[in-house]
Design a protein around this motif. Structure first.
Motif, short mmCIF file in Angstrom:
data_model
loop_
_atom_site.label_atom_id
_atom_site.label_comp_id
_atom_site.label_asym_id
_atom_site.label_seq_id
_atom_site.Cartn_x
_atom_site.Cartn_y
_atom_site.Cartn_z
N PHE A 184 0.83 -1.22 0.00
CA PHE A 184 0.00 0.00 0.00
C PHE A 184 0.86 1.26 0.00
CE2 PHE A 184 -3.68 -2.38 2.25
CZ PHE A 184 -4.15 -2.83 1.04
N SER A 185 1.82 1.32 0.94
CA SER A 185 2.68 2.51 1.05
C SER A 185 4.12 2.03 1.21
CB SER A 185 2.25 3.32 2.27
OG SER A 185 3.14 4.38 2.50
N PRO A 186 4.93 2.05 0.16
CA PRO A 186 4.66 2.45 -1.21
C PRO A 186 3.68 1.51 -1.92
CG PRO A 186 6.81 1.42 -1.06
CD PRO A 186 6.30 1.55 0.33
N ASN A 187 3.25 1.92 -3.08
CA ASN A 187 2.22 1.21 -3.83
C ASN A 187 2.86 0.04 -4.59
OD1 ASN A 187 -0.02 0.57 -5.37
ND2 ASN A 187 0.10 2.41 -6.66
N ALA A 188 3.04 -1.08 -3.89
CA ALA A 188 3.77 -2.20 -4.50
C ALA A 188 3.33 -3.53 -3.89
CB ALA A 188 5.27 -2.02 -4.29
#
Ligand SMILES: [Zn+2]
Length: 685
Positions: free
Chosen positions: A487-491
């Protein structure tokens, strides 16, 4: 990019090409390894019971291993992988590899851990330097400086309690996606959670007493003269720390964890601890910005550093130092550690063989080193290329699905598409491995190896504060079967070990791969866009990008699935709770639809071959159903129905009854048990 990147071996491209040529020769369709039909039961109509049609043979011929409560494909995968990892580590130990090589480090780490006799012979001497430092603590400043040296990165994002009074995790900020920041976590409790200290029920009072006995026993083994008095002091300090902890329920609410603090604010916001001394010795003197996940814990512990007696803190630090290294200290300490943590807390009676512990310790300390060996042996470039191609098809399929959603408003669709475009789906193993060349692993020095590996990981992580956010550090080792959604980062990450049979076969049938691993990957991707992921935007910043209208329409569209699953009753007195499992069921359904679109895309307009008399479409849905095969005891099934957010495998497999394409292939008809009229099928994604 990281410094000291290991160059790729020049032969790699050629090797990939060779693998491709070999594959073209060996994949005679009838020989595809991942299409077995003898584990089915073709006397059952697919429209009546697709799960048993696909798995009937397997369910009849397998049993739950003694001492376990369930058995499924996941367990088979875990078992195979752990056997492979054990062999790789033991082989490295027997090869006498040259000093400094990965095999030497893995081998010596393993062998030194295994050598309990020499560990016993050294006694507590390897910790003498650290014990002297603790004994020298005599005021708030020296205590703060010592605590700074214990700040470490043993936090994995799922832990609510780090191993020391604070834990640190290096990741982008919740709002600042351009920089890696230190996220500070509460920690330092010996019992697993806050409530174990605060709950006054007789069961918990008893547990605390047993913990106190354990603390005393460890201190006594290390030669301290007043262990009972010390144990009482340690426990009462931990109770005070627990009182400052955030409630366990806060862990589910990420907005409570987004507390940016400036370095200069710590002394005013959390007085007591000498923060200058603390950050200096933690290696963070120059760090300006922090994210404090549980401010109450930082405030509370800081106050205790000043208010509690230095004696109590010294005892606390001694005990936790011993506990932290229990497995590489004399065997009586390891046994005491096992007796409390594994027997009293988890019910495990038999201490595992030392070699099992040694494999786990090596795998933990040198994760990406073992990962490199694993990938060399079990995940060739060809496997990575095939998994990447599948991930690419899934993303393309998702783009189509999102564009056509009926419940999502046009402006939200734009945000979803932007998030999808930014999403990194990363498979197999890191492009750049951790460079272990500066880490010295010596034969016969179990405790020194562990301490050096910890220091290595710590300085490597702290160095990331000065490096760009991308590339993202792999949050899972390639040899661990699993996936991680960030999610955070978007991966999202899918390890090499999860991309192996029976889920994914790099030498096998594509239709089956899309139906099994493909649907699983698409399930995880769905979470980035559903009610779990809708609070993180394309850059992984905390931001709710759905509107109230999206939410209302999404929930309305979901109702059919709630009702459908609530009608599944494995026991006369216990049914599935359709609402409890809704979010996972939606992801299953979306995952299956998207994987099917992706499979069709992968054919590029051609038709698939028949294998064992089955069409590609048949194999796709069959592979989906096979993934859910599971044997479990009645107790385990009841437990799952009551607590789990995932439905029992049988009903997850029945997701197919909502998919029009499944009816086209398996010809389910009105009157058959799984048949749903088109207007009764759930349609969300
Ligand atoms: Zn899920």
């Amino acid at each position: 990019m990281q410094k000291n990147a290991r160059p790729r071996p020049p032969g790699r491209r050629l090797a990939a090409l060779l693998a491709l040529i070999t594959l073209a020769v060996t994949i005679a369709p009838s020989a595809a390894r991942n299409v077995a039909t003898d584990d089915m039961d073709i006397s059952i109509k697919p429209g009546d019971d697709f799960y048993r049609y696909a798995n009937g043979g397997w369910l009849k011929t397998n049993t739950i291993p003694a001492g376990q409560s369930s058995y499924d494909t996941r367990a088979i995968l875990a078992e195979n992988t752990s056997q492979r990892v054990r062999e790789l580590i033991q082989n490295a130990a027997s090869t006498h590899a040259f000093k400094g090589s990965i095999a030497q480090k893995i081998g010596d780490y393993y062998l030194s851990f295994l050598d309990q006799n020499s560990i016993d012979a050294k006694g507590f001497l390897p910790l003498a330097d650290e014990m002297t430092r603790i004994a020298a603590i005599n005021d708030t400043k020296s205590l703060s400086a010592y605590l700074g040296t214990t700040l470490n990165t043993e936090v994995d994002g799922l832990t609510a309690n780090a191993d020391h009074v604070f834990g640190i995790w290096i990741n982008q900020g919740f709002e600042d996606f351009d920089h890696n920041l230190p996220h500070l976590w509460q920690g330092g409790l010996g019992l697993p959670e806050r409530d174990a200290y605060l709950d006054s029920s007789p069961k918990m009072v008893d547990l605390r007493n047993q913990y106190k006995v354990h603390i005393g026993a460890v201190l006594k083994l290390a030669g301290f003269v007043d262990p009972e008095v010390q144990a009482a002091r340690v426990l009462s300090l931990e109770v005070e720390i627990a009182q400052a902890f955030a409630p366990d329920s806060d862990a589910a609410d990420v907005t409570k964890q987004n507390n940016p603090w400036k370095r200069t604010e710590f002394s005013a916001k959390a007085p007591g601890l000498d923060w200058d001394a603390y950050f200096q010795s933690a290696g963070l003197a120059q760090q300006r910005d922090f994210i404090v996940w549980q401010p109450s814990a930082v405030v509370g512990v800081s106050a205790l550093v000043h208010a509690e007696s230095v004696d109590a803190w010294r005892d606390y630090l001694r005990f936790h130092l011993l506990e932290h290294y229990a497995n590489v200290l004399p065997r009586a300490v390891a046994a005491e550690h096992f007796g409390f943590y594994r027997t009293i807390l988890s019910g495990t009676k038999q201490m595992p063989e030392r070699s099992t512990e040694a494999v786990a310790a090596t795998n933990g300390a040198l994760g990406q080193a073992v990962g490199q060996l694993y990938v060399q042996h079990y995940f060739p470039p060809r496997a990575k290329a095939r998994a990447q191609a599948m991930a690419k098809d899934l993303i393309t399929a998702y783009r189509g699905r999102i564009s056509n959603l009926s419940w999502m408003t046009p402006q939200t669709k734009q945000k979803a598409l932007a998030k999808l475009a930014a999403l990194q789906v990363i498979v197999g193993y890191p492009d750049v491995w951790i460079d272990y060349s500066s880490l010295d692993i010596a034969p016969g020095d179990a405790i020194g190896n562990m301490r050096r590996a910890e220091a290595f990981n710590r300085s490597r992580n702290l160095a990331r504060l000065k490096q760009p956010v991308s590339p993202i550090d792999w949050p899972i080792n390639p040899q661990v079967p699993g996936a991680v959604i960030m999610f955070s980062p978007n991966a999202e990450f899918f390890s090499a070990a999860i991309l192996q049979p029976p889920y994914f076969d790099s030498e096998g049938d594509s239709a089956s791969n899309y139906g099994s691993a493909g649907a699983a990957m698409a399930h995880e991707i769905t979470h980035s866009f559903d009610e779990l992921g809708n609070i993180y935007d394309a850059q992984g910043r905390l931001q709710d990008w759905w509107t109230a209208e999206d939410r209302a329409r999404y929930r309305k569209a979901s109702e059919k699935l709630v009702e459908q699953f609530s009608r599944y009753c494995p026991f006369s007195d216990l049914c599935v709770n359709g609402r409890q499992v809704l979010s996972e069921n939606i992801a299953d359904m979306a995952g299956l639809l998207v994987a099917h679109d992706a499979y069709v895309l992968s054919l590029k307009g051609k038709s698939d071959v028949f294998i064992g008399g089955l069409s590609g479409e048949e194999r796709f849905f069959l592979a989906f159903a096979k993934r859910w095969r599971k044997l479990q005891t009645e107790t385990a099934l009841r437990q799952q129905l009551k607590n789990d957010t995932h439905s029992p495998g049988e009903y997850r497999s029945d997701t197919v009854r909502n998919i029009d394409g499944w009816y086209d292939v398996y010809k389910a008809e009105p009157g058959e048990k799984l048949y749903l009229k088109p207007e009764d099928r759930a349609r969300i994604w």
